[in-house]
Design a protein around this motif. Structure first.
Motif, PDB file in Angstrom:
ATOM      1  N   GLY A 158       0.803  -1.216   0.000  1.00  0.00           N
ATOM      2  CA  GLY A 158       0.000   0.000   0.000  1.00  0.00           C
ATOM      3  C   GLY A 158       0.832   1.259   0.000  1.00  0.00           C
ATOM      4  N   GLU A 159       2.098   1.145   0.395  1.00  0.00           N
ATOM      5  CA  GLU A 159       2.971   2.315   0.493  1.00  0.00           C
ATOM      6  C   GLU A 159       4.398   1.773   0.603  1.00  0.00           C
ATOM      7  OE1 GLU A 159       2.789   4.060   4.472  1.00  0.00           O
ATOM      8  OE2 GLU A 159       1.570   2.342   5.061  1.00  0.00           O
ATOM      9  N   PRO A 160       5.390   2.628   0.416  1.00  0.00           N
ATOM     10  CA  PRO A 160       6.764   2.132   0.512  1.00  0.00           C
ATOM     11  C   PRO A 160       7.064   1.557   1.890  1.00  0.00           C
ATOM     12  CG  PRO A 160       6.692   4.316  -0.496  1.00  0.00           C
ATOM     13  CD  PRO A 160       5.315   4.039   0.035  1.00  0.00           C
ATOM     14  N   ASP A 170       7.151  -7.599   1.010  1.00  0.00           N
ATOM     15  CA  ASP A 170       6.654  -6.334   0.470  1.00  0.00           C
ATOM     16  C   ASP A 170       5.985  -6.657  -0.865  1.00  0.00           C
ATOM     17  OD1 ASP A 170       6.322  -3.695  -0.269  1.00  0.00           O
ATOM     18  OD2 ASP A 170       8.460  -3.192  -0.362  1.00  0.00           O
ATOM     19  N   ASN A 171       4.835  -6.051  -1.135  1.00  0.00           N
ATOM     20  CA  ASN A 171       4.230  -6.240  -2.448  1.00  0.00           C
ATOM     21  C   ASN A 171       3.619  -4.947  -2.916  1.00  0.00           C
ATOM     22  OD1 ASN A 171       0.970  -7.238  -1.837  1.00  0.00           O
ATOM     23  ND2 ASN A 171       2.469  -7.387  -0.185  1.00  0.00           N
ATOM     24  N   TRP A 202       1.255  -2.889  -5.644  1.00  0.00           N
ATOM     25  CA  TRP A 202       0.176  -2.932  -6.623  1.00  0.00           C
ATOM     26  C   TRP A 202      -0.717  -1.726  -6.440  1.00  0.00           C
ATOM     27  CZ3 TRP A 202      -4.718  -5.358  -4.689  1.00  0.00           C
ATOM     28  CH2 TRP A 202      -4.598  -5.908  -3.406  1.00  0.00           C
ATOM     29  N   GLN A 203      -1.831  -1.724  -7.112  1.00  0.00           N
ATOM     30  CA  GLN A 203      -2.710  -0.549  -7.109  1.00  0.00           C
ATOM     31  C   GLN A 203      -4.166  -1.000  -7.156  1.00  0.00           C
ATOM     32  OE1 GLN A 203      -1.395   0.963 -11.076  1.00  0.00           O
ATOM     33  NE2 GLN A 203      -0.368   2.550  -9.888  1.00  0.00           N
ATOM     34  N   THR A 204      -5.057  -0.101  -6.809  1.00  0.00           N
ATOM     35  CA  THR A 204      -6.487  -0.387  -6.946  1.00  0.00           C
ATOM     36  C   THR A 204      -6.759  -0.924  -8.354  1.00  0.00           C
ATOM     37  OG1 THR A 204      -6.913   1.464  -5.472  1.00  0.00           O
ATOM     38  CG2 THR A 204      -8.787   0.654  -6.731  1.00  0.00           C
ATOM     39  N   ASP A 220       3.918   5.585 -11.272  1.00  0.00           N
ATOM     40  CA  ASP A 220       4.963   5.478 -10.252  1.00  0.00           C
ATOM     41  C   ASP A 220       6.325   5.493 -10.947  1.00  0.00           C
ATOM     42  OD1 ASP A 220       3.855   5.109  -7.543  1.00  0.00           O
ATOM     43  OD2 ASP A 220       2.830   3.396  -8.450  1.00  0.00           O
ATOM     44  N   ARG A 227       5.330   8.682  -6.755  1.00  0.00           N
ATOM     45  CA  ARG A 227       4.367   8.902  -7.836  1.00  0.00           C
ATOM     46  C   ARG A 227       4.866   9.951  -8.818  1.00  0.00           C
ATOM     47  NH1 ARG A 227      -0.459   5.766  -8.279  1.00  0.00           N
ATOM     48  NH2 ARG A 227      -1.282   7.576  -9.363  1.00  0.00           N
ATOM     49  N   ASN A 269       0.075   9.472  -0.727  1.00  0.00           N
ATOM     50  CA  ASN A 269      -0.211   8.229  -0.039  1.00  0.00           C
ATOM     51  C   ASN A 269      -0.040   8.451   1.465  1.00  0.00           C
ATOM     52  OD1 ASN A 269      -0.057   5.567   0.991  1.00  0.00           O
ATOM     53  ND2 ASN A 269       0.454   4.841  -1.067  1.00  0.00           N
ATOM     54  N   ARG A 273      -4.683   6.231  -0.540  1.00  0.00           N
ATOM     55  CA  ARG A 273      -4.345   7.044  -1.702  1.00  0.00           C
ATOM     56  C   ARG A 273      -5.304   8.224  -1.810  1.00  0.00           C
ATOM     57  NH1 ARG A 273      -4.378   3.933  -7.365  1.00  0.00           N
ATOM     58  NH2 ARG A 273      -4.920   5.641  -8.739  1.00  0.00           N
TER      59      ARG A 273
HETATM   60  P1  AMP Z   1      -3.855   2.176  -4.066  1.00  0.00           P
HETATM   61  O1  AMP Z   1      -4.481   2.204  -5.407  1.00  0.00           O
HETATM   62  O2  AMP Z   1      -4.616   2.931  -3.055  1.00  0.00           O
HETATM   63  O3  AMP Z   1      -3.549   0.766  -3.642  1.00  0.00           O
HETATM   64  O4  AMP Z   1      -2.459   2.932  -4.183  1.00  0.00           O
HETATM   65  C1  AMP Z   1      -1.516   2.485  -5.103  1.00  0.00           C
HETATM   66  C2  AMP Z   1      -0.254   3.262  -4.967  1.00  0.00           C
HETATM   67  O5  AMP Z   1       0.313   3.048  -3.667  1.00  0.00           O
HETATM   68  C3  AMP Z   1       0.804   2.829  -5.944  1.00  0.00           C
HETATM   69  O6  AMP Z   1       0.650   3.441  -7.206  1.00  0.00           O
HETATM   70  C4  AMP Z   1       2.081   3.247  -5.220  1.00  0.00           C
HETATM   71  O7  AMP Z   1       2.323   4.626  -5.384  1.00  0.00           O
HETATM   72  C5  AMP Z   1       1.742   2.985  -3.765  1.00  0.00           C
HETATM   73  N1  AMP Z   1       2.166   1.641  -3.335  1.00  0.00           N
HETATM   74  C6  AMP Z   1       1.402   0.550  -3.163  1.00  0.00           C
HETATM   75  N2  AMP Z   1       2.126  -0.491  -2.714  1.00  0.00           N
HETATM   76  C7  AMP Z   1       3.406  -0.073  -2.611  1.00  0.00           C
HETATM   77  C8  AMP Z   1       4.639  -0.696  -2.204  1.00  0.00           C
HETATM   78  N3  AMP Z   1       4.683  -1.950  -1.802  1.00  0.00           N
HETATM   79  N4  AMP Z   1       5.756   0.066  -2.260  1.00  0.00           N
HETATM   80  C9  AMP Z   1       5.725   1.353  -2.666  1.00  0.00           C
HETATM   81  N5  AMP Z   1       4.589   1.992  -3.038  1.00  0.00           N
HETATM   82  C10 AMP Z   1       3.433   1.295  -3.009  1.00  0.00           C
END
Ligand code: AMP
Length: 631
Positions: free
Chosen positions: A366-368, A387-388, A390-392, A486, A501, A507, A512
């Motif tokens: 969800g974040e770094p 760590d993983n 992804w995005q919505t 990203d 981003r 974030n 987000r």
């Molecule tokens: P969301 O759609 O709310 O899940 O947000 C997605 C965004 O969160 C991504 O485009 C990244 O900017 C950030 N994000 C999600 N997971 C990670 C991660 N493991 N490491 C770094 N940034 C992440």
């Protein structure tokens, strides 16, 4: 047996795309098998498992209820109201069928939208699965959003019915939902025909005659009714989920049925290594994509029990998550770096208070994920921390390590990197300006995905194909590729690092937020003439929103006004969007053509060099911000 490398496995998933996904499609039940695995003939759109008919609810609930009726399906724990309830697959099916019968009795059918605005209670999952069962499209809105955010989503989704509850609760504080919902409906041009209310007895609420319905009453009326699953063509829309972009208007990320089911089932196996009968615990919220994929659908598709938790990681104490792991024998856990940073403020001994022998891995997303946090939790728990990234939009991990693929050598994790591109994703790094692919290691570029996106990713933006094409597929010059927005960098061993981003999305604690949405809201305050919102690095939440506001009358600047503006954001968008500070300035940094220099503002706010300022119209704007922040 000789083992394949992950790189070979990944390459095959792209080179033999249809064969690869045809194998994965066997993980779920189809009423009619797919006639074509992938129709990529109309880029950037992709259609997966064309002609196949299936149902998410059948695959998540009914097939397990038939095989293991007494197996645990949904475990609900609320430390807010002090309750723990376990539903077997048979009980879950009965609840979902009752909910589906209620929806049908209200005239909800295939393709109709149902908006779900709920706290973390089982009825939220029942409502999602009931929609999936009858082919209605659910749109879950995070309970932390307030009336204006909710209104824009109601207007865009145009639901026939809203399912809601009287209130949520956070650390014992009751948060009433109904007044926010009533106000949102009054603000929205679209009016839902019905509002189905779950009354938890937490906050008394006014009922609107002829519109509001009582869930408990209807549940007892419809209890025991059988509602068959509606078989849906794989590309039928299953749900929409709104997410923030660079404009004030949120985007409805739209997903299919069959591709999503196959993608999640595959990830449960290859990435998470979860087994039927075990317990999966994701501490996210159903309002976010993690909640959709890995609280509700993914674990249930895999025949696992899913633990749904209403509460915080530190209440009644900072060992609560681990108490649940021990009690319910959780094998796979999913959380966010912010939750770990919150725990890190407490005694590390709390991580050892409970027997965590069942736990195999903790996934964070969800974040770094910063290295000190990763090391602290890895040392404390003694299990792999995965760590993983992804995005919505993607619906399932894009970068991580998939260490449960039979015959494939596991990939070691590397601190600071979420890992490698997942099977099915054709990930590239491109030069922002030329669109050229960056093949040498350690170069920063825009992280993009080639067409077609793998199963499970968004089909389009709800009601707006043009926005889908123009926003995601046209941002890199001369290339029709999906932009993640990203920045990324790949090292010599193929590990990808995420560097923030490329757009104005921020974030905050894994949530987000679009800075434009917050700006539009603050500009709506009578005292404000103009405002800029930027995301600023924060030790706990990753980033926080900081607002710089120009007042209509500068003498009004006061701590009281700052508080009032924060309250205004709370009431309109919700506390998640509230800026940590509202600074009053007399000028915002802009180019001569009037474009706001957000990146320069952000750099100054973080104490960094703002870089090239040749386009800056009036240098005193940044000087003012610097002086302000030095105080
Ligand atoms: P969301 O759609 O709310 O899940 O947000 C997605 C965004 O969160 C991504 O485009 C990244 O900017 C950030 N994000 C999600 N997971 C990670 C991660 N493991 N490491 C770094 N940034 C992440």
């Amino acid at each position: 047996m000789t083992q394949q490398t992950y790189a070979e496995f990944h390459a095959r998933s792209l080179a033999e795309r249809d064969a690869f996904w045809a194998e994965q499609a066997r993980r779920i039940d189809w009423q009619t098998p797919p006639q074509q695995i992938c129709d990529a003939s109309n880029p950037p759109f992709a259609r997966w498992f064309v002609g196949g008919t299936t149902n998410l609810c059948h695959n998540a609930v009914d097939r397990h209820a038939a095989a293991r009726p007494d197996g645990r399906a949904l475990i609900w724990v609320s430390t807010e109201v002090g309750k723990e309830v376990v539903y077997s697959f048979a009980q879950l099916q009965a609840e979902v069928e009752a909910m589906a019968a209620i929806l049908q009795a209200q005239g909800v059918g295939q393709g109709d939208r149902v908006l779900i605005y709920m706290p973390m209670i089982p009825e939220a999952a029942f409502a999602m699965l009931a929609c999936a069962r009858i082919g209605a499209i659910h749109s879950v809105v995070f309970g932390g959003f307030a009336s204006v955010s909710l209104a824009s989503r109601i207007e865009d989704a145009a639901p026939k019915l809203v399912v809601s509850a009287d209130a949520g609760s956070r650390v014992g504080k009751v948060l009433p939902y109904k007044p926010l919902l009533d106000e949102a409906i009054s603000l929205s041009a679209h009016k839902p025909a019905g509002v189905l209310m779950v009354d938890r007895g937490l906050a008394p609420f006014a009922r609107v005659a002829g519109r509001d319905l009582d869930y408990a009453e209807l549940r007892s009326q419809h209890w025991g009714r059988r509602v068959p699953c509606v078989w849906l063509e794989s590309n039928t829309t299953s749900y929409t989920l709104y997410t923030s972009g660079t404009t004030g208007k949120p985007k409805g990320v739209q997903r299919d049925v069959g591709g999503y089911a196959v993608a999640l089932a595959t990830s449960m196996d290859y990435i998470f290594g979860g087994k039927p009968g075990e317990t999966y615990f994701s501490s996210s919220d159903i309002g976010w994509v993690v909640g959709h994929s890995y609280i509700v659908y993914g674990p249930l598709l895999q025949g696992m029990a899913t633990l749904m938790y209403e509460g915080t990681p530190v209440n009644p104490d900072a060992a609560v998550l681990w108490r649940l792991v021990e009690k319910y024998q959780v094998t796979v856990m999913f959380s966010a770096p912010t939750a770990v940073r919150v725990l890190k403020k407490h005694d590390a001994a709390l991580l050892k208070r409970h027997d965590l022998a069942s736990l195999r891995a903790l996934f964070l997303a969800g974040e770094p994920l910063d290295e000190p946090t990763a090391r602290w939790i890895a040392d404390g728990l003694g299990v792999p921390i995965i760590d993983n990234y992804w995005q919505t939009e993607t619906g399932w991990p894009l970068l991580t390590v998939a260490n449960h693929i039979p015959g494939v050598a596991p990939v070691p994790t590397r601190f600071g990197s979420p890992g490698m591109p997942m099977y099915g994703y054709d990930v590239k790094l491109l030069d922002e300006n030329s669109g050229e692919e960056l093949t040498e290691p350690d170069r920063k570029g825009v992280l993009v995905i080639g067409h077609p996106l793998p199963p499970g990713c968004l089909q389009t933006v709800w009601g707006d194909d043009a926005r889908f094409v123009n926003t995601y597929w046209k941002s890199v010059p001369g290339r029709e590729v999906y932009s993640t927005f990203d920045w990324g960098l790949r090292d010599a061993d193929g590990y990808t690092f995420i560097l923030g981003r490329t757009d104005d999305v921020i974030n905050v604690a894994g949530h987000r937020l679009g800075t434009r949405e917050i700006e539009e809201c603050i500009s709506g305050h009578a005292a404000v003439a103009e405002v800029a919102v930027v995301g600023v690095a924060d030790a706990l939440k990753g980033q926080v929103a900081i607002a710089f506001a120009v007042l209509r009358d500068p003498v009004q600047a006061s701590p009281a006004l700052e508080g009032e503006i924060m309250k205004h954001v709370d009431a309109q968008l919700g506390a998640v969007a509230r800026p940590a500070r509202v600074h009053f300035v007399t000028l915002l940094p802009k180019t001569r053509s009037g474009k706001l220099l957000r990146r320069a503002l952000q750099a100054v706010a973080e104490g960094r060099d703002p870089g090239d300022l040749t386009t800056l119209d009036d240098p005193t704007a940044l000087a003012q911000v610097k002086t302000l922040l030095q105080k």
